[in-house]
Design an enzyme around this catalytic site. Structure first.
Site, PDB file in Angstrom:
ATOM      1  N   GLU A 174      11.170  -6.634   0.148  1.00 36.67           N
ATOM      2  CA  GLU A 174       9.751  -6.946  -0.091  1.00 36.67           C
ATOM      3  C   GLU A 174       9.528  -8.461  -0.092  1.00 36.67           C
ATOM      4  OE1 GLU A 174       8.277  -3.148  -2.766  1.00 36.67           O
ATOM      5  OE2 GLU A 174       9.203  -4.825  -3.777  1.00 36.67           O
TER       6      GLU A 174
ATOM      7  N   LYS B 211      -2.088  -2.826 -13.863  1.00 37.50           N
ATOM      8  CA  LYS B 211      -1.058  -3.800 -13.479  1.00 37.50           C
ATOM      9  C   LYS B 211      -1.476  -5.243 -13.765  1.00 37.50           C
ATOM     10  CE  LYS B 211       1.371  -0.433 -11.610  1.00 37.50           C
ATOM     11  NZ  LYS B 211       1.600  -0.334 -10.213  1.00 37.50           N
TER      12      LYS B 211
ATOM     13  N   GLY C 123      10.365  -0.178  -7.802  1.00 43.63           N
ATOM     14  CA  GLY C 123      10.920   0.817  -6.877  1.00 43.63           C
ATOM     15  C   GLY C 123      12.239   0.362  -6.264  1.00 43.63           C
TER      16      GLY C 123
ATOM     17  N   GLY D 299       6.473   1.770  -2.757  1.00 42.46           N
ATOM     18  CA  GLY D 299       5.897   2.261  -4.012  1.00 42.46           C
ATOM     19  C   GLY D 299       4.751   3.211  -3.714  1.00 42.46           C
ATOM     20  N   SER D 300       4.184   3.778  -4.773  1.00 39.70           N
ATOM     21  CA  SER D 300       3.169   4.819  -4.564  1.00 39.70           C
ATOM     22  C   SER D 300       1.867   4.242  -4.010  1.00 39.70           C
ATOM     23  CB  SER D 300       2.917   5.583  -5.866  1.00 39.70           C
ATOM     24  OG  SER D 300       2.532   4.693  -6.894  1.00 39.70           O
TER      25      SER D 300
ATOM     26  N   ALA E  18       2.465  -3.869  -6.846  1.00 35.70           N
ATOM     27  CA  ALA E  18       3.108  -4.724  -7.847  1.00 35.70           C
ATOM     28  C   ALA E  18       3.235  -3.951  -9.147  1.00 35.70           C
ATOM     29  CB  ALA E  18       2.292  -5.993  -8.075  1.00 35.70           C
TER      30      ALA E  18
ATOM     31  N   GLY F 114       9.526  -4.740  -7.810  1.00 39.87           N
ATOM     32  CA  GLY F 114      10.881  -4.203  -7.781  1.00 39.87           C
ATOM     33  C   GLY F 114      11.065  -2.972  -8.634  1.00 39.87           C
TER      34      GLY F 114
HETATM   35  C1  5RP Z   1       8.693  -1.490  -5.347  1.00 39.00           C
HETATM   36  C2  5RP Z   1       7.578  -2.286  -5.915  1.00 39.00           C
HETATM   37  C3  5RP Z   1       6.280  -1.591  -6.071  1.00 39.00           C
HETATM   38  O1  5RP Z   1       5.320  -2.301  -5.368  1.00 39.00           O
HETATM   39  C4  5RP Z   1       5.929  -1.535  -7.524  1.00 39.00           C
HETATM   40  O2  5RP Z   1       6.960  -0.898  -8.219  1.00 39.00           O
HETATM   41  C5  5RP Z   1       4.600  -0.800  -7.745  1.00 39.00           C
HETATM   42  O3  5RP Z   1       4.768   0.559  -7.494  1.00 39.00           O
HETATM   43  P1  5RP Z   1       3.574   1.582  -7.588  1.00 39.00           P
HETATM   44  O4  5RP Z   1       2.605   1.242  -6.513  1.00 39.00           O
HETATM   45  O5  5RP Z   1       4.230   2.926  -7.389  1.00 39.00           O
HETATM   46  O6  5RP Z   1       2.952   1.466  -8.960  1.00 39.00           O
HETATM   47  O7  5RP Z   1       7.696  -3.437  -6.221  1.00 39.00           O
HETATM   48  O8  5RP Z   1       9.888  -2.226  -5.330  1.00 39.00           O
END
Ligand code: 5RP
Length: 233
Positions: free
Chosen positions: A105, A123, A99, A29-30, A85, A97
């Site tokens: 994970e 979040k 991503g 994820g980012s 998350a 999830g």
């Molecule tokens: C990927 C994930 C990521 O951790 C979740 O989607 C958060 O992503 P981001 O840091 O881009 O907000 O679970 O499967």
């Protein structure tokens, strides 16, 4: 943009938990990508760590920035897992999830002595479920699995029970995970009983893994526009 600064701030704070010689789980994820880039800088300055990536995207990034990698088959324990998350509640129960990497994970988180969640403030929620819960399912019979998941949402008191196949691109092709499976997004809206829902989902034939991470993390780093707050249970 504020969210991105907050993600960088969370990732930067997480570096303080990394010690020389550690074996690390590298999330997806980012926010996790910010962490991997920052970790690469430290490695170039002499930090000795090795990482296990939780997705092919993270593997590619880690290789680009010079973080040494191991295969999951080469380890039986990791010191620390750093991952993002989609939602976390006050007990640090997570939805992950977004991503699509939830299976790897979760395997990596479960193999780690400590999991630290890095996330921006948006979040942190009181109750999980506004973010659709990703469920990885095998492709065979997925429409039946979709119905069973909707029943599990109803049976465990969720506010919503729509379940959709994740697609992408103009042609709306189903998203295929690194494990070769589909993702069904469960629009629970409000998950009244995360443990009960998690158990019900695990019991459905065709479900590979779900995105509820329960009891896996006791530390969260919440990034803000300025700095980051370390929260522990
Ligand atoms: C990927 C994930 C990521 O951790 C979740 O989607 C958060 O992503 P981001 O840091 O881009 O907000 O679970 O499967």
């Amino acid at each position: 943009m504020t969210g991105d600064i907050a993600k960088v701030n969370a990732a930067t704070k997480a570096l303080e938990f990394v010690k020389d010689g550690m074996l690390l789980g590298l999330g997806t994820g980012s926010t996790a990508a910010h962490f991997v880039r920052l970790l690469g800088e430290r490695v170039r300055q002499g930090l000795r760590v090795k990482g296990v990536p939780t997705s092919e995207a993270t593997r590619n990034l880690a290789e680009q920035v010079g973080v040494p990698l191991l295969e999951i088959s080469q380890i039986d324990h990791l010191d620390l897992d750093i991952d993002g998350a989609d939602e976390l509640d006050p007990q640090f129960r997570l939805i992950k999830g977004g991503g699509g990497a939830l299976l790897r994970e979760k395997i990596v988180a479960a193999a780690s002595g400590q999991m630290i969640v890095i996330a921006d403030e948006s979040k942190a929620v009181d109750v999980l479920g506004a973010f659709p819960l990703p469920v990885e399912v095998v492709r065979f019979g997925f429409a039946l699995t979709q119905k069973r998941i909707a029943e599990a949402l109803r049976a465990t008191g969720c506010a919503g029970n729509e379940v959709t196949l994740r697609t992408s691109g103009k042609s709306n092709e189903p998203v295929i995970t690194d494990g070769g499976n589909y993702i069904l997004d469960a629009h629970a809206k409000r998950i009244a009983q995360p443990e009960a829902l998690g158990a019900a989902l695990k019991n459905i034939a065709g479900v590979v893994e779900h995105g509820l991470f329960l009891g896996l993390s006791r530390t969260a780093i919440i990034g803000k526009a300025k700095g980051a707050e370390v929260r522990t249970l």
